[in-house]
Design an enzyme around this catalytic site. Structure first.
Site, short mmCIF file in Angstrom:
data_model
loop_
_atom_site.label_atom_id
_atom_site.label_comp_id
_atom_site.label_asym_id
_atom_site.label_seq_id
_atom_site.Cartn_x
_atom_site.Cartn_y
_atom_site.Cartn_z
N PRO A 39 0.83 -1.21 0.00
CA PRO A 39 0.00 0.00 0.00
C PRO A 39 0.87 1.25 0.00
CG PRO A 39 0.03 -1.01 2.17
CD PRO A 39 0.75 -1.94 1.26
N ALA A 64 -3.11 3.30 2.42
CA ALA A 64 -3.65 3.59 3.75
C ALA A 64 -4.94 4.39 3.61
CB ALA A 64 -2.64 4.36 4.58
N GLN A 110 -5.91 -1.26 2.77
CA GLN A 110 -5.30 -1.11 4.09
C GLN A 110 -6.11 -0.10 4.89
OE1 GLN A 110 -1.64 1.23 4.86
NE2 GLN A 110 -0.70 -0.72 5.42
N TYR A 143 1.35 5.48 12.98
CA TYR A 143 -0.06 5.83 12.98
C TYR A 143 -0.75 5.21 14.20
CZ TYR A 143 1.34 7.51 8.45
OH TYR A 143 2.00 8.18 7.44
#
Length: 368
Positions: A24, A58, A103, A185
């Site tokens: 990703p 993401a 993702q 994250y």
């Protein structure tokens, strides 16, 4: 001799036709989470690449979970409808065996930032910023926004956002969901003692710090049909003595396997703004190898893997079950074709493009 890179791999209910995955990669080209026409060509070229596993970037599970204003989201009907439509176009060009996943992510304290080509960093007051959240009220770096520490009620809402987005992914026609627990994250922030200073059941011990990502994984797995599989991306090292490291990552991977994950994508870094990361080819492969051997779960190696011979060795030597390409596939969307030519493997390609194969073989031959 048969190529290990082009051998099949079973992941839950699906058998991949080869061991090449596309990692990703954020494109920063969406509008309020909704993919743009950019994504039509982007996903379609991946569909044509021959990679068996394609993971979309993401994707925020709520609006404030985006990294930037341009990040993909899956929190609205408009997001869902556009992803479904553009995925359907990409599937028209893909090999029948290709699987597509997304993702699911929340940027946490690293949300509300500028586009990378606009300098990155926290959005200024005149750039339409939004409040950020984290396990603790600790900013990512000097000058960054101080996040709000989530309370337990907020954590329950957050888990619900992941579940809702996973159901949207199912309705959009995706084959799998990857949960983003890496790169600083939100879920990674909970895992790390650097960013998680909580004193409740979500902080302190590793058992507590991993609680959220395990709960998210279990809830997402329960919400999806058995025909879809679930994986997790972890930053298995923060490259600092006081951070989340490989021994803890192995324990987390074992717990995630029990929660229903069928693979771990072993990445690293992202939660310490001044960490010294030894960037070089294959610099993260040892993390995938450790998790695979010690946690007993399939792993995906990623990180500056650019040469077909390197990818072949990783799989053939049992260091990881798959390799994921990022920058290499951006630079060369036909990388799997070139790898097949170099390794003597058979890889079906789109019929209109078959006449390019002799040229590809010439490029990789010793005389070429």
């Amino acid at each position: 001799m048969t190529s290990a890179l082009f051998s099949p791999l079973a992941l839950g209910p699906v058998t991949l036709s080869n061991r090449i995955a596309i990692a990703p990669m954020c494109m920063y080209s969406s509008d309020d989470g909704t993919p743009s026409d950019w994504h039509i060509q982007h996903w379609s070229q991946f569909a044509l690449s021959g990679a068996a596993m394609i993971t979309f970037e993401a994707t925020g599970v709520e609006r404030r979970g985006r990294i930037t204003h341009g990040c993909l989201g899956l929190y609205s009907d408009a997001n869902e409808a556009a992803i479904a439509a553009k995925l359907a176009i990409a599937r028209r060009w893909a090999l029948p065996s290709a699987v597509f996943g997304i993702q699911l992510a929340h940027a946490g304290r690293k949300a509300s930032t500028r586009l990378p080509w606009m300098g990155g960093g926290s959005l200024a007051a005149d750039e339409d910023p939004w409040p950020t959240i984290a396990p603790s009220a600790i900013p990512f770096a000097p000058g960054w926004q101080v996040p709000e520490a989530l309370d337990e009620a907020g954590i329950e809402v957050l888990i619900g956002h992941f579940v809702s987005s996973a159901k949207r992914a199912e309705r959009a026609g995706l084959d799998f969901v990857e949960i983003h627990g890496a790169h600083g994250y939100l879920l990674h922030e909970f895992l790390s003692p650097i960013s998680n200073r909580r004193e409740d059941r979500y902080g302190g011990s590793l058992e507590n710090r991993m609680r959220l990502i395990v709960e998210v994984t279990r809830a997402v797995r329960a919400a999806l049909p058995e025909t879809m599989f679930v994986g997790v991306r972890l930053s298995a090292s923060e490259w600092t003595a006081s951070g989340f490291e490989i021994d803890e990552a192995v324990e987390v991977a074992s717990a995630l396997k029990e929660a229903g994950a069928v693979y771990i994508c072993a990445s690293s870094g992202g939660n310490v703004h001044d960490a010294h990361i030894p960037l070089k080819p294959l610099y993260q492969t040892h993390l995938a190898e450790a998790i695979q051997s010690r946690a007993g779960i399939s792993t995906r190696a990623v990180g500056l893997i650019t040469k077909p011979t390197e990818a072949e060795a990783i799989v053939a030597e049992g260091r990881a079950d798959m390799v994921a390409l990022a920058r290499a596939i951006l630079a060369d969307p036909r990388w799997p074709w070139r790898a097949a030519a170099e390794l003597g493997a058979r890889l079906p390609v789109a019929l209109p493009y078959e006449r390019s194969l002799p040229t590809m073989r010439h490029w990789v031959s010793p005389a070429g």
